[in-house]
Design an enzyme around this catalytic site. Structure first.
Site, PDB file in Angstrom:
ATOM      1  N   SER A   1      39.062 -74.715 -37.894  1.00 60.85           N
ATOM      2  CA  SER A   1      38.601 -73.456 -37.313  1.00 60.85           C
ATOM      3  C   SER A   1      37.145 -73.141 -37.638  1.00 60.85           C
ATOM      4  CB  SER A   1      39.487 -72.297 -37.788  1.00 60.85           C
ATOM      5  OG  SER A   1      39.434 -72.176 -39.203  1.00 60.85           O
TER       6      SER A   1
ATOM      7  N   GLY B   1      43.312 -74.576 -37.866  1.00 60.29           N
ATOM      8  CA  GLY B   1      44.512 -74.984 -38.575  1.00 60.29           C
ATOM      9  C   GLY B   1      44.652 -76.472 -38.804  1.00 60.29           C
TER      10      GLY B   1
ATOM     11  N   ASN C   1      42.686 -76.932 -44.979  1.00 62.70           N
ATOM     12  CA  ASN C   1      44.062 -76.605 -44.579  1.00 62.70           C
ATOM     13  C   ASN C   1      45.097 -77.601 -45.095  1.00 62.70           C
ATOM     14  OD1 ASN C   1      43.314 -74.296 -42.993  1.00 62.70           O
ATOM     15  ND2 ASN C   1      42.621 -75.685 -41.385  1.00 62.70           N
TER      16      ASN C   1
ATOM     17  N   ASP D   1      37.447 -62.658 -44.129  1.00 65.04           N
ATOM     18  CA  ASP D   1      38.785 -62.717 -44.728  1.00 65.04           C
ATOM     19  C   ASP D   1      38.794 -63.633 -45.947  1.00 65.04           C
ATOM     20  OD1 ASP D   1      38.426 -65.130 -43.485  1.00 65.04           O
ATOM     21  OD2 ASP D   1      40.319 -65.093 -42.368  1.00 65.04           O
TER      22      ASP D   1
ATOM     23  N   HIS E   1      37.142 -67.452 -43.423  1.00 68.36           N
ATOM     24  CA  HIS E   1      36.363 -67.696 -42.214  1.00 68.36           C
ATOM     25  C   HIS E   1      35.020 -66.975 -42.281  1.00 68.36           C
ATOM     26  CE1 HIS E   1      40.587 -68.400 -40.870  1.00 68.36           C
ATOM     27  NE2 HIS E   1      40.001 -69.451 -40.322  1.00 68.36           N
TER      28      HIS E   1
END
Length: 230
Positions: free
Chosen positions: A45, A72, A102, A190, A193
């Protein structure tokens, strides 16, 4: 063999996740047939959302970039995509890779091995391309095991690229961890990101290297290793 090196499709945990993932893969295959990119971006991402950043619009888009980022994705998912057509019908000068954060449940060694497998596959299928591996970013508002895991992956990759004239690791952690060891929401909204500010902060070193490499490849300046030669 660790799962990080075994090319697989992602698990469908949402009911339509795999179909959406495959639809993106098919779109990438079509884009590869239609485009003639000089730079190919591959990853998760962080790469996918790069197209929405100001630095992409200002710099990378003009470099004839093609973005194959999927949110992801783990290393094994990128391997599957690359083994199933995403390196065909194109001949980029540079391929940029960022994936691995991930890979939950994998050791730093396994994640690094997955990235090595991706690099080996790229070098085999696209031998003309210079490969840029981007360091995994720190994550989490405060110190945590995943932040330490990503740091260890970067240490392994740093050793891996030593002496390789066609592969380079770029550290994109340009000061995201503050003095109190926290990460600001101004850089990562967050704590994973990137914000617009975060993208500029992380990818300006990449922009500088890409500009230099493209100039060298076009013969405008001498490669650094030739300077001072007799």
């Amino acid at each position: 063999m660790p799962r990080s090196t075994e090319a697989t499709q992602p698990e469908d945990l949402k009911g339509d996740g795999l179909e959406r993932w495959l639809a993106m893969h098919r779109r990438f295959l079509q884009e590869a047939r239609d485009a003639e990119p000089e730079i190919l971006w591959i990853g998760d991402s962080i790469i996918q959302r790069l197209t929405q950043s100001k630095i992409w619009e200002k710099s990378f888009c003009a470099m004839h970039s093609l973005n194959f980022g999927v949110g992801g994705d783990r290393t094994e998912h990128v391997l599957w995509r690359l083994e199933n057509g995403e390196l065909e019908n194109i001949s980029p000068k540079i391929i940029v890779v960022l994936v691995g954060t991930n890979n939950h449940g994998d050791t730093p060694e396994d994640i690094a091995q997955g990235l090595k497998s991706i690099t080996t596959l790229i070098r085999d299928r696209q031998p003309q391309a210079f490969v840029i591996l981007l360091s995994l970013l720190p994550r989490g508002h405060t110190p945590n095991p995943l932040r330490e895991r990503n740091k260890e992956v970067n240490n392994i990759l740093e050793e891996y690229v030593k002496g390789n004239s066609k592969v380079q690791l770029v550290n994109i952690d340009t000061g995201f961890i503050q003095a109190d060891e926290t990460i600001s929401h101004h850089d990562m909204y967050d704590y994973l990101h990137l914000t617009q500010k975060g993208y500029t902060k992380a990818f300006e070193p990449v922009n500088e290297l890409l500009t230099q490499l493209l100039q060298e490849m076009e013969g405008e300046i001498e490669r650094p290793e030739t300077e001072g030669a007799d």
